[in-house]
Motif scaffolding. Structure first.
Motif, PDB file in Angstrom:
ATOM      1  N   LYS A   1       0.850  -1.182   0.000  1.00 19.17           N
ATOM      2  CA  LYS A   1       0.000   0.000   0.000  1.00 19.17           C
ATOM      3  C   LYS A   1       0.890   1.237   0.000  1.00 19.17           C
ATOM      4  CE  LYS A   1      -3.738   1.943   2.729  1.00 19.17           C
ATOM      5  NZ  LYS A   1      -4.589   1.755   3.901  1.00 19.17           N
ATOM      6  N   PRO A   2       0.725   2.118  -0.976  1.00 24.25           N
ATOM      7  CA  PRO A   2       1.598   3.293  -1.043  1.00 24.25           C
ATOM      8  C   PRO A   2       1.326   4.272   0.099  1.00 24.25           C
ATOM      9  CG  PRO A   2      -0.080   3.391  -2.757  1.00 24.25           C
ATOM     10  CD  PRO A   2      -0.212   2.062  -2.081  1.00 24.25           C
ATOM     11  N   ILE A   3       2.381   4.927   0.512  1.00 24.62           N
ATOM     12  CA  ILE A   3       2.270   5.969   1.531  1.00 24.62           C
ATOM     13  C   ILE A   3       1.921   7.269   0.818  1.00 24.62           C
ATOM     14  CG2 ILE A   3       3.503   7.283   3.286  1.00 24.62           C
ATOM     15  CD1 ILE A   3       3.183   4.393   4.075  1.00 24.62           C
ATOM     16  N   ARG A   4       0.933   7.975   1.345  1.00 25.04           N
ATOM     17  CA  ARG A   4       0.549   9.264   0.767  1.00 25.04           C
ATOM     18  C   ARG A   4       0.957  10.381   1.706  1.00 25.04           C
ATOM     19  NH1 ARG A   4      -5.196   8.522  -2.207  1.00 25.04           N
ATOM     20  NH2 ARG A   4      -4.702   6.527  -3.148  1.00 25.04           N
ATOM     21  N   VAL A   5       1.515  11.421   1.137  1.00 17.06           N
ATOM     22  CA  VAL A   5       1.829  12.621   1.889  1.00 17.06           C
ATOM     23  C   VAL A   5       0.614  13.526   1.800  1.00 17.06           C
ATOM     24  CG1 VAL A   5       3.330  14.631   2.059  1.00 17.06           C
ATOM     25  CG2 VAL A   5       4.277  12.406   1.387  1.00 17.06           C
ATOM     26  N   VAL A   6       0.139  13.978   2.948  1.00 17.43           N
ATOM     27  CA  VAL A   6      -1.054  14.813   3.007  1.00 17.43           C
ATOM     28  C   VAL A   6      -0.621  16.274   2.990  1.00 17.43           C
ATOM     29  CG1 VAL A   6      -3.094  15.388   4.370  1.00 17.43           C
ATOM     30  CG2 VAL A   6      -2.236  13.034   4.335  1.00 17.43           C
ATOM     31  N   LEU A   7      -1.235  17.075   2.134  1.00 20.84           N
ATOM     32  CA  LEU A   7      -0.990  18.513   2.073  1.00 20.84           C
ATOM     33  C   LEU A   7      -2.250  19.212   2.544  1.00 20.84           C
ATOM     34  CD1 LEU A   7       0.604  21.032   1.283  1.00 20.84           C
ATOM     35  CD2 LEU A   7      -0.243  20.722  -1.047  1.00 20.84           C
ATOM     36  N   ILE A   8      -2.109  20.028   3.601  1.00 24.85           N
ATOM     37  CA  ILE A   8      -3.263  20.721   4.169  1.00 24.85           C
ATOM     38  C   ILE A   8      -2.931  22.207   4.287  1.00 24.85           C
ATOM     39  CG2 ILE A   8      -4.709  20.997   6.217  1.00 24.85           C
ATOM     40  CD1 ILE A   8      -4.420  18.047   6.737  1.00 24.85           C
ATOM     41  N   ALA A   9      -3.874  23.035   3.887  1.00 27.96           N
ATOM     42  CA  ALA A   9      -3.780  24.481   4.080  1.00 27.96           C
ATOM     43  C   ALA A   9      -4.949  24.878   4.975  1.00 27.96           C
ATOM     44  CB  ALA A   9      -3.824  25.207   2.746  1.00 27.96           C
ATOM     45  N   PRO A  10      -4.761  24.785   6.300  1.00 21.94           N
ATOM     46  CA  PRO A  10      -5.884  25.059   7.199  1.00 21.94           C
ATOM     47  C   PRO A  10      -6.339  26.514   7.102  1.00 21.94           C
ATOM     48  CG  PRO A  10      -3.847  24.884   8.435  1.00 21.94           C
ATOM     49  CD  PRO A  10      -3.523  24.530   7.026  1.00 21.94           C
ATOM     50  N   ILE A  11      -7.629  26.717   7.358  1.00 20.62           N
ATOM     51  CA  ILE A  11      -8.156  28.083   7.381  1.00 20.62           C
ATOM     52  C   ILE A  11      -8.691  28.444   8.762  1.00 20.62           C
ATOM     53  CG2 ILE A  11      -8.636  28.235   4.916  1.00 20.62           C
ATOM     54  CD1 ILE A  11     -11.563  27.553   5.560  1.00 20.62           C
ATOM     55  N   GLU A  12      -8.798  27.429   9.646  1.00 25.61           N
ATOM     56  CA  GLU A  12      -9.230  27.682  11.016  1.00 25.61           C
ATOM     57  C   GLU A  12      -8.583  26.661  11.952  1.00 25.61           C
ATOM     58  OE1 GLU A  12     -13.441  27.667  10.553  1.00 25.61           O
ATOM     59  OE2 GLU A  12     -13.556  25.497  10.465  1.00 25.61           O
ATOM     60  N   TYR A  13      -8.551  27.030  13.230  1.00 32.53           N
ATOM     61  CA  TYR A  13      -7.832  26.231  14.215  1.00 32.53           C
ATOM     62  C   TYR A  13      -8.403  24.826  14.382  1.00 32.53           C
ATOM     63  CZ  TYR A  13      -5.516  24.829  18.493  1.00 32.53           C
ATOM     64  OH  TYR A  13      -4.767  24.137  19.415  1.00 32.53           O
ATOM     65  N   ASN A  14      -9.696  24.667  14.262  1.00 32.82           N
ATOM     66  CA  ASN A  14     -10.285  23.347  14.523  1.00 32.82           C
ATOM     67  C   ASN A  14      -9.849  22.283  13.520  1.00 32.82           C
ATOM     68  OD1 ASN A  14     -11.874  23.881  12.310  1.00 32.82           O
ATOM     69  ND2 ASN A  14     -13.784  24.033  13.450  1.00 32.82           N
ATOM     70  N   GLN A  15      -9.116  22.638  12.499  1.00 38.22           N
ATOM     71  CA  GLN A  15      -8.609  21.657  11.537  1.00 38.22           C
ATOM     72  C   GLN A  15      -7.363  20.922  12.043  1.00 38.22           C
ATOM     73  OE1 GLN A  15      -8.889  24.708   8.275  1.00 38.22           O
ATOM     74  NE2 GLN A  15      -9.449  22.887   7.103  1.00 38.22           N
ATOM     75  N   VAL A  16      -6.789  21.383  13.154  1.00 40.37           N
ATOM     76  CA  VAL A  16      -5.578  20.718  13.649  1.00 40.37           C
ATOM     77  C   VAL A  16      -5.850  19.292  14.098  1.00 40.37           C
ATOM     78  CG1 VAL A  16      -4.355  22.838  14.260  1.00 40.37           C
ATOM     79  CG2 VAL A  16      -5.786  21.709  15.956  1.00 40.37           C
ATOM     80  N   GLN A  17      -7.045  19.019  14.556  1.00 41.38           N
ATOM     81  CA  GLN A  17      -7.376  17.652  14.972  1.00 41.38           C
ATOM     82  C   GLN A  17      -7.263  16.685  13.800  1.00 41.38           C
ATOM     83  OE1 GLN A  17      -8.083  16.566  18.185  1.00 41.38           O
ATOM     84  NE2 GLN A  17      -7.757  14.599  17.204  1.00 41.38           N
TER      85      GLN A  17
END
Length: 99
Positions: A1-17
């Motif tokens: 199973k390939p490893i995926r790198v996740v790219l996130i550009a949060p716009i609010e604090y509650n996305q840290v979870q």
């Protein structure tokens, strides 16, 4: 199973979870905070720093507003075509202290 790198550009604090959940599931994450206010970006960095510590992971700034957070079983090699040089240039959280 390939490893995926996740790219996130949060716009609010509650996305840290969600970011922490990816890391707990052993997925590396790149967090782009270029469009965030300085105070919010600092809060997110503080949370991610604690998360990285809790999972024995590492963090590396790509630039002042983009950070890579890696679970404990990942490392990143700075591009090199020479075999011997490739062994030397790993991105690490305390890379500056090696200079």
């Amino acid at each position: 199973k390939p490893i995926r790198v996740v790219l996130i550009a949060p716009i609010e604090y509650n996305q840290v979870q969600a970011i922490a959940d990816y890391l707990r599931n052993m997925q590396p994450v790149i967090v782009n905070m270029e469009d965030l206010e300085k105070e919010l970006a600092k809060r997110i960095m503080d949370f991610l720093s604690g998360t990285a510590y809790a999972i024995s992971g590492t963090m590396q700034k790509i630039n002042p507003n983009i950070v890579m957070v890696l679970p404990h079983n990942f490392s990143v090699l700075i591009g090199s075509t020479e075999k011997d040089d490739a062994k030397k240039d790993y991105l690490t959280w305390n890379n500056a202290s090696k200079s």
